[in-house]
Design a protein around this motif. Structure first.
Motif, PDB file in Angstrom:
ATOM      1  N   ARG A   2      -5.379   0.398  -6.899  1.00  9.19           N
ATOM      2  CA  ARG A   2      -4.142   0.920  -7.493  1.00  9.19           C
ATOM      3  C   ARG A   2      -3.181   1.446  -6.439  1.00  9.19           C
ATOM      4  O   ARG A   2      -1.962   1.371  -6.617  1.00  9.19           O
ATOM      5  CB  ARG A   2      -4.487   2.025  -8.493  1.00  9.19           C
ATOM      6  CG  ARG A   2      -5.172   1.526  -9.750  1.00  9.19           C
ATOM      7  CD  ARG A   2      -5.476   2.654 -10.706  1.00  9.19           C
ATOM      8  NE  ARG A   2      -6.066   2.157 -11.960  1.00  9.19           N
ATOM      9  CZ  ARG A   2      -6.454   2.931 -12.956  1.00  9.19           C
ATOM     10  NH1 ARG A   2      -6.307   4.269 -12.867  1.00  9.19           N
ATOM     11  NH2 ARG A   2      -6.983   2.412 -14.045  1.00  9.19           N
ATOM     12  N   GLU A   3      -3.695   1.978  -5.339  1.00 12.51           N
ATOM     13  CA  GLU A   3      -2.810   2.469  -4.282  1.00 12.51           C
ATOM     14  C   GLU A   3      -2.126   1.339  -3.535  1.00 12.51           C
ATOM     15  O   GLU A   3      -1.077   1.546  -2.911  1.00 12.51           O
ATOM     16  CB  GLU A   3      -3.608   3.328  -3.310  1.00 12.51           C
ATOM     17  CG  GLU A   3      -4.044   4.673  -3.902  1.00 12.51           C
ATOM     18  CD  GLU A   3      -4.874   5.470  -2.911  1.00 12.51           C
ATOM     19  OE1 GLU A   3      -5.249   4.907  -1.862  1.00 12.51           O
ATOM     20  OE2 GLU A   3      -5.147   6.655  -3.190  1.00 12.51           O
ATOM     21  N   ARG A   4      -2.712   0.127  -3.551  1.00 16.02           N
ATOM     22  CA  ARG A   4      -2.096  -1.075  -2.975  1.00 16.02           C
ATOM     23  C   ARG A   4      -1.766  -0.892  -1.494  1.00 16.02           C
ATOM     24  O   ARG A   4      -0.732  -1.367  -1.019  1.00 16.02           O
ATOM     25  CB  ARG A   4      -0.847  -1.477  -3.754  1.00 16.02           C
ATOM     26  CG  ARG A   4      -1.039  -1.626  -5.243  1.00 16.02           C
ATOM     27  CD  ARG A   4       0.246  -2.044  -5.925  1.00 16.02           C
ATOM     28  NE  ARG A   4       0.642  -3.372  -5.496  1.00 16.02           N
ATOM     29  CZ  ARG A   4       0.215  -4.498  -6.046  1.00 16.02           C
ATOM     30  NH1 ARG A   4      -0.643  -4.458  -7.058  1.00 16.02           N
ATOM     31  NH2 ARG A   4       0.617  -5.668  -5.599  1.00 16.02           N
ATOM     32  N   GLN A   5      -2.625  -0.218  -0.765  1.00 12.23           N
ATOM     33  CA  GLN A   5      -2.417  -0.010   0.664  1.00 12.23           C
ATOM     34  C   GLN A   5      -3.360  -0.844   1.516  1.00 12.23           C
ATOM     35  O   GLN A   5      -3.178  -0.917   2.726  1.00 12.23           O
ATOM     36  CB  GLN A   5      -2.590   1.476   1.000  1.00 12.23           C
ATOM     37  CG  GLN A   5      -1.551   2.382   0.357  1.00 12.23           C
ATOM     38  CD  GLN A   5      -1.738   3.828   0.731  1.00 12.23           C
ATOM     39  OE1 GLN A   5      -2.657   4.176   1.467  1.00 12.23           O
ATOM     40  NE2 GLN A   5      -0.865   4.686   0.216  1.00 12.23           N
ATOM     41  N   ASN A   6      -4.362  -1.426   0.902  1.00 14.75           N
ATOM     42  CA  ASN A   6      -5.314  -2.252   1.631  1.00 14.75           C
ATOM     43  C   ASN A   6      -5.133  -3.695   1.177  1.00 14.75           C
ATOM     44  O   ASN A   6      -5.571  -4.085   0.105  1.00 14.75           O
ATOM     45  CB  ASN A   6      -6.743  -1.782   1.356  1.00 14.75           C
ATOM     46  CG  ASN A   6      -7.745  -2.365   2.335  1.00 14.75           C
ATOM     47  OD1 ASN A   6      -7.584  -3.487   2.818  1.00 14.75           O
ATOM     48  ND2 ASN A   6      -8.791  -1.609   2.638  1.00 14.75           N
ATOM     49  N   PRO A   7      -4.491  -4.547   1.983  1.00 13.87           N
ATOM     50  CA  PRO A   7      -4.198  -5.913   1.508  1.00 13.87           C
ATOM     51  C   PRO A   7      -5.464  -6.737   1.274  1.00 13.87           C
ATOM     52  O   PRO A   7      -5.485  -7.589   0.381  1.00 13.87           O
ATOM     53  CB  PRO A   7      -3.346  -6.500   2.642  1.00 13.87           C
ATOM     54  CG  PRO A   7      -3.637  -5.661   3.835  1.00 13.87           C
ATOM     55  CD  PRO A   7      -3.946  -4.296   3.336  1.00 13.87           C
ATOM     56  N   LEU A   8      -6.513  -6.504   2.057  1.00  9.30           N
ATOM     57  CA  LEU A   8      -7.735  -7.267   1.850  1.00  9.30           C
ATOM     58  C   LEU A   8      -8.390  -6.913   0.519  1.00  9.30           C
ATOM     59  O   LEU A   8      -8.897  -7.791  -0.187  1.00  9.30           O
ATOM     60  CB  LEU A   8      -8.713  -7.009   3.005  1.00  9.30           C
ATOM     61  CG  LEU A   8      -8.334  -7.623   4.357  1.00  9.30           C
ATOM     62  CD1 LEU A   8      -9.350  -7.247   5.415  1.00  9.30           C
ATOM     63  CD2 LEU A   8      -8.216  -9.131   4.247  1.00  9.30           C
ATOM     64  N   ILE A   9      -8.379  -5.641   0.176  1.00 10.84           N
ATOM     65  CA  ILE A   9      -8.951  -5.235  -1.108  1.00 10.84           C
ATOM     66  C   ILE A   9      -8.115  -5.776  -2.269  1.00 10.84           C
ATOM     67  O   ILE A   9      -8.646  -6.188  -3.302  1.00 10.84           O
ATOM     68  CB  ILE A   9      -9.076  -3.702  -1.166  1.00 10.84           C
ATOM     69  CG1 ILE A   9      -9.992  -3.206  -0.046  1.00 10.84           C
ATOM     70  CG2 ILE A   9      -9.609  -3.258  -2.506  1.00 10.84           C
ATOM     71  CD1 ILE A   9     -11.391  -3.775  -0.103  1.00 10.84           C
TER      72      ILE A   9
END
Length: 862
Positions: free
Chosen positions: A684-691
Motif C-alpha cells: 500500500r505504501e508503494r515505495q518498493n517497486p519489486l514488491i
C-alpha cells in the motif's frame, strides 16, 4: 515628406494603437468602414513608378480588390498605392469577426527560410508594432458595412499540424523509394513485363497499390459512378482497392494521404434488392435474389457491388462472394477475387467482423474459390493473403489447405517461414520441415542456399520447431531425427539450438544426454551462455534427487558472479531452496542457508521490511563478516571475491518471502498474520517497486493463503482471498482443499460454486481435490460425477487410486464409476459428432436450387 491628409482618422488610430486594434464586438460596426484609398484601376494604361510598385508588391491584387471599393476619391493614385497597406492592415485587426479563413497578409512567423534581420526588412514598420497573432486572422468574404460574428468552420493550421504533415511526407517519400526499389528488383526477374501479365501476379499488384498510395501528394477522391463499362480490368477499380487496403495497414495509413471512394449510387439499390429480408448466414435467398437480376446487369455490376461491400459492408462481403462464385454465367477476373479475399482476411485478423460473419467459413470459402478460379494462375494470390490464411485456418484444416495450394501458388521466403512457424507451434514438425525444405530450394546455388539457411529468422524457426515438438510431453524420441533434418538442410548448430536440445532432454528426464551435449559444446567450438546454465540448473532442481548435482550448482554460482547475471543467481537460490526445503526439518537452518546464498548475490535492502519483526540485523552483519573472512582465506577466492551486489529479481524476493512464511508457520500462526500485515503495508505504501511487481501476481498471495489454510485459519484466509487482486484457479483449489481436509463438505462445495460463478474454469487438479474430498466423506454418488470430468491418465494416478481405496461401500462405488464411464463415453461421442458436423458445415457449399428463368427485363430496372 509631410503627411498626407486622410479623411477618417480612425483608420490611422487603429493602425498605430495596439489597444484599438482589438475592439470589442459591440464596436465592430463603427470601426469596420471601407478603405478610403481606392486601388488603381486594372484598366489604367499608365504604369506606376518603381517606388509605387515596390509598395504595392506587399499586398496581392486580389486582396486589394476585396477590401478597397472601386470608387473615385480625391486622393491621387500614388498616395493610394503608398498607403494601401495601411487600410488593409486596419481591416486586418478585425478579422476575428470574419467568416473566411483565407489570410490577407502573411505573418512574420510564416515567412519560410528567412532570418530575423531579413524578416524585419521585408515586413513594413507599421506591421512590426502590432502583435503577430493579429496577422493570422482570416479576412471576410466581402467588404460589407456590418460584419457579423460567425465562427469559422475552417481550422487554422497549427505548428503541431504542420509538423505532423512534414513527418508524414517524410515517411511517404521514404516508403515510396523503398517500394520502387522492390519493384525494380522484382521486374528484373520477370521475363514478361507486359501490364496484363503483371497484373495477374499478386506481388506486382501489392507493390503497385503501395506505390499508388505513397505517390499521391494530396487526399484523393475516386468517383466510381462515372464509367458505365465493366470495371474488371480498369485502373479505377485497382485504385479503389488500393484505397480500401490502405486503411487496413497502419504503416500505409500513417505514410500516405487519405482516399475517399464515392460509390455508384445505383450500387446501394442493387444490394438492397439482393439482401432484402435475409440474414447474415442465409445464402439461398441471396442466391435467388441475385439470379433474379438480368444477366447483363449481373456481369457489369458485380465488381461495383463487391467493392461497395468490401468498403462499406464487409460483414456481407463474404456472403456475396460465396454467391457470385457459384454463378457460372459470370466472367470473373481472378485478381479481383484474390484482392477481395486478402482484404476480408485482414479485416478478420483485425477483429472488425467478429459477431457479424462466420470467421470459420472464410478458409473453406478461400479453398473453393481457389480451386475454381485461382489455381490455374500460380502467382495470382498475394503474400499477405497466404500469411492471413495461416493465421485464420483451424489446426485440423491447415494441413488440408497446405496440400491444396502447395504447388499452385508462389511462395515467398517470409511466407514459407511463417507457415513453418505455424506448423511448429501446432506440433506438426513434419509439415514445418516441408516448408523449410521449400525455402532451401529457393536458392539457385549452394552459396545462395547457405545464405538463406544462415539467416537469424531461419534459425529461430528451427528452434521453435524443435522446442514445440515435445510441448505435450511426447515425441522426445523425434528430437534426433529433427536435428538430422536440420543438418541435411545445411543448418549449423549454434548455442540456440544446443540450448533447445538440452532443454528437451531435461524436461524428459534424460539428464545424461543433456550433460553429454553440454560437454560437447567446447569440442564443437560453441561457448555456453547464461541460458545454458539456467536450463541445466533448473532441470537439476526439479530432478528426483537434486543434491546429486551439487558440483554443477557451485559452478553455476561462479558463473553468476562472473557474469553478474541476476537470473542465473536466482536459479542458484531456487536450487538451494529445493535441496534443503524437502530434505530438512529445521526451518532455522534452511533460513540461514538461503540467507547466506542470497547474500552472495543480492543486497538486503529489499528485504528489510521482512526482518522488521525479528531483529535480524545482527545476524545479517554476522553473515557479511563471515563471507568477508572466507573471501580472504579461501583458496578459491573467485567464488567469494567481493563483487557489486545485484538488484534481485522478483523471483529471488519471492523465494525469500516463501522461506519467511514457512519459518513463521513453524513459530506460530500469529507470526504469519503479522508477516502478511507487513507485506500488505509495503504494497500500500508503494515505495518498493519489486514488491509492487510481485504483488501483481497471485502467486505470492497464494503462499499466504496456503499458510492460513494449513493452520486452519479460515477467517484470515477469507479476508485474504477477498482482498487479493485477482484470485486464480490455484487460489480456489487451495481454499477448497482446506475445507475438504477439515470435513467441511458444504463449505468446499460453496467455494467450488463461487469459482464457477466467477468464470474460473476448473482444471484437473480441481477434480482431483473434489475426488479426494468426496472419497474422504464417503460420497460415492459424487465420485461418479467427478470421474467423468477427469482425464484417463489422472484417474490412474496413485493418489487417486489410494483415495478410492478408502471407500467402504465398494458396491455403490463400482456402480457410480460404471455410470460415470458410460456418461463420459456418451459425451465424448457426442462431442466428436458435433465437431464432424461443424467441420462439414464449414467445408460443404450450400446446394442451391436450379437456376430460375430470367424475365426479359429483369426484376430490377435502375
Amino acid at each position: 515628406m509631410p503627411r498626407a491628409r486622410i479623411p477618417h482618422a480612425r483608420v490611422l488610430a487603429s493602425a498605430d494603437s495596439p489597444f484599438l486594434s482589438l475592439p470589442p464586438p459591440f464596436l465592430a460596426p463603427r470601426l469596420l468602414h471601407a478603405a478610403p484609398f481606392p486601388p488603381p484601376s486594372r484598366t489604367a494604361s499608365a504604369k506606376p513608378s518603381a517606388a509605387a510598385t515596390a509598395c504595392a508588391h506587399a499586398q496581392q491584387k486580389k486582396e486589394q480588390d476585396s477590401f478597397c471599393p472601386r470608387r473615385s476619391h480625391g486622393a491621387s493614385g500614388l498616395i493610394g498605392l503608398r498607403y494601401a497597406h495601411i487600410s488593409a492592415f486596419a481591416h486586418q485587426q478585425t478579422r476575428r469577426y470574419a467568416t473566411d479563413s483565407t489570410p490577407l497578409v502573411r505573418g512574420v512567423d510564416s515567412l519560410p527560410q528567412m532570418s530575423r534581420t531579413s524578416r524585419a526588412r521585408r515586413v513594413p514598420k507599421v506591421l512590426s508594432r502590432v502583435p503577430t497573432a493579429s496577422l493570422h486572422r482570416p479576412p471576410p468574404r466581402s467588404a460589407p458595412d456590418v460584419i457579423r460574428k460567425v465562427p469559422s468552420k475552417t481550422k487554422t493550421p497549427t505548428s503541431a499540424t504542420s509538423h505532423d504533415e512534414r513527418l508524414m511526407n517524410l515517411r511517404r517519400r521514404r516508403a515510396l523509394a523503398t517500394e520502387r526499389r522492390r519493384l525494380d528488383i522484382m521486374l528484373s526477374y520477370e521475363p514478361d513485363t507486359g501490364d496484363a501479365a503483371l497484373m495477374q501476379m499478386g506481388r506486382y499488384r501489392t507493390l503497385q497499390r503501395r506505390l499508388y498510395n505513397y505517390s499521391r501528394t494530396n487526399p484523393t477522391v475516386l468517383d466510381m459512378g462515372r464509367p458505365d463499362e465493366p470495371l474488371q480490368s480498369s485502373r479505377l477499380l485497382f485504385r479503389a482497392f488500393a484505397g480500401v487496403a490502405r486503411n487496413l495497414y497502419p504503416g500505409a495509413r500513417r505514410s500516405s494521404h487519405a482516399i475517399k471512394i464515392n460509390h455508384d449510387p445505383r450500387t446501394k439499390l442493387w444490394l438492397s434488392h439482393i439482401f432484402r429480408e435475409t440474414g447474415i448466414q442465409e445464402e439461398e435467398p441471396v442466391w435467388n435474389n441475385w439470379m433474379a437480376l438480368e444477366q447483363g446487369l449481373r456481369q457489369t455490376s458485380w465488381p461495383r457491388m463487391l467493392l461497395y461491400l468490401v468498403d462499406r459492408k464487409p460483414d456481407r462481403a463474404l456472403q456475396f462472394l460465396r454467391v457470385i462464385a457459384r454463378d457460372p454465367s459470370l466472367e470473373v477476373n481472378p485478381p479481383i477475387l484474390a484482392d477481395t479475399l486478402e482484404i476480408l482476411a485482414r479485416r478478420y485478423i483485425k477483429g472488425e467482423m467478429q459477431g457479424t460473419s462466420k470467421k470459420s467459413t472464410f478458409v473453406p470459402t478461400f479453398c473453393h474459390i481457389f480451386r475454381q478460379y485461382l489455381a490455374d494462375t500460380k502467382p495470382v494470390c498475394t503474400q499477405d493473403l497466404l500469411l492471413s490464411i495461416a493465421r485464420l485456418a483451424h489446426a485440423e484444416d491447415l494441413k488440408l489447405v497446405y496440400h491444396l495450394i502447395e504447388d499452385k501458388v508462389f511462395w515467398g521466403y517470409d511466407t514459407l517461414l511463417h507457415w513453418a512457424n505455424t506448423f511448429g507451434k501446432l506440433g506438426e514438425h513434419k509439415y514445418a520441415l516441408f516448408c523449410l525444405e521449400k525455402i532451401v530450394r529457393i536458392g539457385n546455388s549452394s552459396a545462395g542456399k547457405q545464405d538463406l539457411v544462415a539467416r537469424e529468422r531461419f534459425r529461430w524457426s528451427c528452434a521453435l520447431i524443435l522446442r514445440e515438438s515435445v510441448s505435450n510431453g511426447q515425441n522426445y524420441h523425434m528430437t534426433a531425427d529433427i536435428v538430422a533434418q536440420f543438418l541435411k538442410l545445411g543448418v549449423k548448430l549454434d548455442i540456440l539450438l544446443y540450448n533447445v536440445i538440452m532443454s528437451n532432454a531435461m524436461e524428459a528426464g534424460d539428464y545424461s544426454v543433456a550433460f553429454r551435449v553440454f560437454s560437447l559444446l567446447e569440442e564443437n567450438g560453441v561457448q555456453p551462455d547464461k541460458k545454458t546454465y539456467s536450463i541445466l540448473l533448473h532441470g537439476c532442481s526439479v530432478a528426483e534427487n537434486p543434491p546429486m548435482f551439487r558440483d554443477f550448482a557451485e559452478r553455476c554460482q561462479k558463473k553468476a558472479l562472473e557474469w553478474q547475471d541476476p537470473w542465473l543467481a536466482s536459479d542458484c537460490l531456487y536450487y538451494e531452496y529445493i535441496c534443503h526445503h524437502n530434505h530438512s526439518e529445521d526451518m532455522e537452518q534452511v533460513y540461514s542457508i538461503l540467507h547466506r546464498t542470497y547474500s552472495k548475490f543480492f543486497a538486503h535492502e529489499r528485504l528489510e521490511w521482512i526482518s522488521a519483526g525479528y531483529n535480524r540485523t545482527t545476524q545479517r552483519l554476522a553473515m557479511q563478516r563471515e563471507l568477508k573472512s572466507e573471501s580472504e582465506t579461501s583458496d578459491q577466492g573467485s567464488l567469494f571475491e567481493p563483487q557489486p551486489l545485484l538488484e534481485p529479481p522478483t523471483v529471488a524476493i519471492y523465494i525469500m518471502l516463501q522461506t519467511e512464511i514457512q519459518r513463521a508457520m513453524a513459530i506460530s500462526t500469529r507470526h504469519v498474520w503479522d508477516l502478511y500485515l507487513r507485506f500488505r503495508l509495503v504494497v500500500r505504501e508503494r515505495q518498493n517497486p519489486l514488491i509492487l511487481e510481485l504483488a501483481r501476481n497471485p502467486t505470492v498471495w497464494n503462499a499466504f493463503l496456503f499458510a492460513f489454510c494449513k493452520k486452519q485459519q479460515f477467517a484470515n484466509a477469507s479476508h485474504l482471498i477477498k482482498s487479493m487482486p485477482s484470485p486464480n484457479i490455484y487460489s480456489w483449489n487451495i481454499f477448497m482443499q482446506a475445507f475438504f481436509k477439515t470435513s467441511q463438505i458444504q463449505a468446499a462445495e460453496r467455494v467450488y460454486h463461487i469459482m464457477q460463478t466467477r468464470d474460473v474454469q476448473p482444471d484437473q487438479f480441481t477434480f482431483g481435490v473434489l475426488l479426494r474430498g468426496y472419497a474422504r466423506a464417503q460420497r460415492a454418488e459424487k465420485i461418479g460425477q467427478v470421474m467423468e470430468r477427469m482425464d484417463n491418465e489422472k484417474q490412474l494416478h496413485p493418489a487417486m487410486l489410494q483415495a478410492l481405496s478408502r471407500m467402504r461401500d465398494r458396491e455403490s462405488l463400482m456402480r457410480e464409476l460404471e455410470q460415470g464411464r458410460l456418461r463420459k463415453e456418451t459425451a465424448e461421442k457426442e462431442k466428436v459428432e458435433r465437431e464432424e458436423a461443424e467441420k462439414r458445415g464449414r467445408w460443404e457449399l450450400p446446394r442451391f436450387k436450379p437456376l430460375v428463368s430470367l424475365s426479359p427485363r429483369g426484376d430490377v430496372e435502375l
